[in-house]
Design an enzyme around this catalytic site. Sequence first.
Site, PDB file in Angstrom:
ATOM      1  CG  HIS A   1      -3.834  -1.131  -2.288  1.00  0.00           C
ATOM      2  ND1 HIS A   1      -4.432   0.106  -2.248  1.00  0.00           N
ATOM      3  CD2 HIS A   1      -3.465  -1.405  -1.014  1.00  0.00           C
ATOM      4  CE1 HIS A   1      -4.409   0.568  -1.013  1.00  0.00           C
ATOM      5  NE2 HIS A   1      -3.827  -0.327  -0.241  1.00  0.00           N
TER       6      HIS A   1
ATOM      7  CE  LYS B   1      -7.605   1.054   0.980  1.00  0.00           C
ATOM      8  NZ  LYS B   1      -6.999   0.135   1.918  1.00  0.00           N
TER       9      LYS B   1
ATOM     10  CB  SER C   1      -0.974   0.001   1.176  1.00  0.00           C
ATOM     11  OG  SER C   1      -0.271  -0.135   2.385  1.00  0.00           O
TER      12      SER C   1
HETATM   13  C1  LIG Z   1      -6.980  -0.002   3.326  1.00  0.00           C
HETATM   14  C2  LIG Z   1      -6.406  -1.334   3.630  1.00  0.00           C
HETATM   15  C3  LIG Z   1      -7.018  -2.198   4.543  1.00  0.00           C
HETATM   16  C4  LIG Z   1      -8.177  -1.779   5.385  1.00  0.00           C
HETATM   17  O1  LIG Z   1      -9.339  -1.691   4.675  1.00  0.00           O
HETATM   18  P1  LIG Z   1     -10.542  -0.759   5.179  1.00  0.00           P
HETATM   19  O2  LIG Z   1     -11.697  -1.305   4.460  1.00  0.00           O
HETATM   20  O3  LIG Z   1     -10.206   0.642   4.835  1.00  0.00           O
HETATM   21  O4  LIG Z   1     -10.664  -0.951   6.666  1.00  0.00           O
HETATM   22  C5  LIG Z   1      -6.471  -3.465   4.695  1.00  0.00           C
HETATM   23  N1  LIG Z   1      -5.372  -3.846   4.015  1.00  0.00           N
HETATM   24  C6  LIG Z   1      -4.746  -3.030   3.149  1.00  0.00           C
HETATM   25  C7  LIG Z   1      -3.533  -3.502   2.422  1.00  0.00           C
HETATM   26  C8  LIG Z   1      -5.234  -1.743   2.946  1.00  0.00           C
HETATM   27  O5  LIG Z   1      -4.588  -0.911   2.121  1.00  0.00           O
END
Ligand SMILES: *Cc1c(COP(=O)(O)O)cnc(C)c1O
Length: 402
Positions: free
Chosen positions: A219, A250, A191
């Site tokens: 991602h 996302k 990330s």
């Molecule tokens: C954003 C993210 C999460 C958490 O997800 P949310 O739905 O925002 O709680 C978990 N793992 C990774 C790699 C992320 O980038």
Amino acid sequence: MDSHAANDRIAQRIRAICQRVEEGRAAGFYFYNQPIEELMGGARVRVNGREMGMYASYSYLGLVGHPRINEAARRAIERYGTGTHGVRFLAGTLPVHCELEETIAAFKNTEAAVTFSSGYVTNLSVIAALVGRGDYVICDKLNHASIVDGCLLSGAEFRRFRHNDMNDLERCLRQVPPEATKLVVVDAVFSMDGDIIDLPRVVELCRQYNAWLMVDEAHSVGVLGKTGRGIEEHFGLGDVIDIKMGTLSKTIPSVGGYVAGKRELITYLRHACRSYIFSASLPPAQAAAANEAFKVILDEPWRVEQLRSNAELFIRGLKEAGFNTLMTETAIVPIICGADERAFMMTRECHENGIFVLPVISPAVPEGLARLRATVTAAHDPKDIARAVEIITEAGRRVGII
Ligand SMILES: *Cc1c(COP(=O)(O)O)cnc(C)c1O
């Protein structure tokens, strides 16, 4: 606070953070929590009253505000209202939750799926439900915080290997007693760095050492693979991941998290994950929006293709200008600045020139590797990306990074 002793540790912690915030504000370097006042089709935003190009979005396919997804959410509200009747296993399950889980399972080419109220909570409670004292959980050093927190909560022996270093993963696996239960957890796309885990080798090693494999595709879904189905499609590997975890916040413009996998695994998680049992289910509108979004991805494959070419264009432009973008191959593009202060200066320069990007500093990334964590989406026009590269390049020269 004044009623607490000067050496009270809670009061000290509060003061330390508040001081750092005050200093940041005074220097004009405080970029935390800036309200996005208007979302202008995804590629542009209004922040602090100013319109800027959006280079800090997780909405990789530009699906926030998509008419079909908005309409699905509206219909769910009309039909069910805004909340559920409690936790999933009591009266909190609606048809829309079951539909969403079926859609996810089909999208991920697997038997079943279970959803949770966020991606963070998914990692936390799934890892804690799978391993415990006496077991081993093995992570890439750059795994997301929610994975780290899940490992700590589980009580399992926690081992970490050097980032995307398969020899080091093998060393970790070799050091664990052969009869011990092992879970390997990795991000598909990292990330903060945007690089992709060497999944083929991870799969081989997990088979060789008899470890379970969990991959976080926060991602990766919508980003990797020809049709956006994620990292298995990217490597042409089929169904090789035991526990396919992802978020609905996302690429999928909603909120929530999921695990997809074999039916028995999913049944187990429904009965063992404490956040599934003791926390309310997704609101109907968010579940319906997520469900529709997976369908939009498959119906509009041009978005995945556009994202890929936009990312290539952006990365190539920045590299040619002389920036260090680490090993990224995806829509997450780190622009290394060095000291925290330089990342702040770059951020300010970019904002002043109409590019909305945000800095990431220690402890989120190693000291000295502060960066702009820029992202591109399918909503960007290639011409705008070329202009953004020019602006970032000019900023980089003024700040002395390139
Ligand atoms: C954003 C993210 C999460 C958490 O997800 P949310 O739905 O925002 O709680 C978990 N793992 C990774 C790699 C992320 O980038």
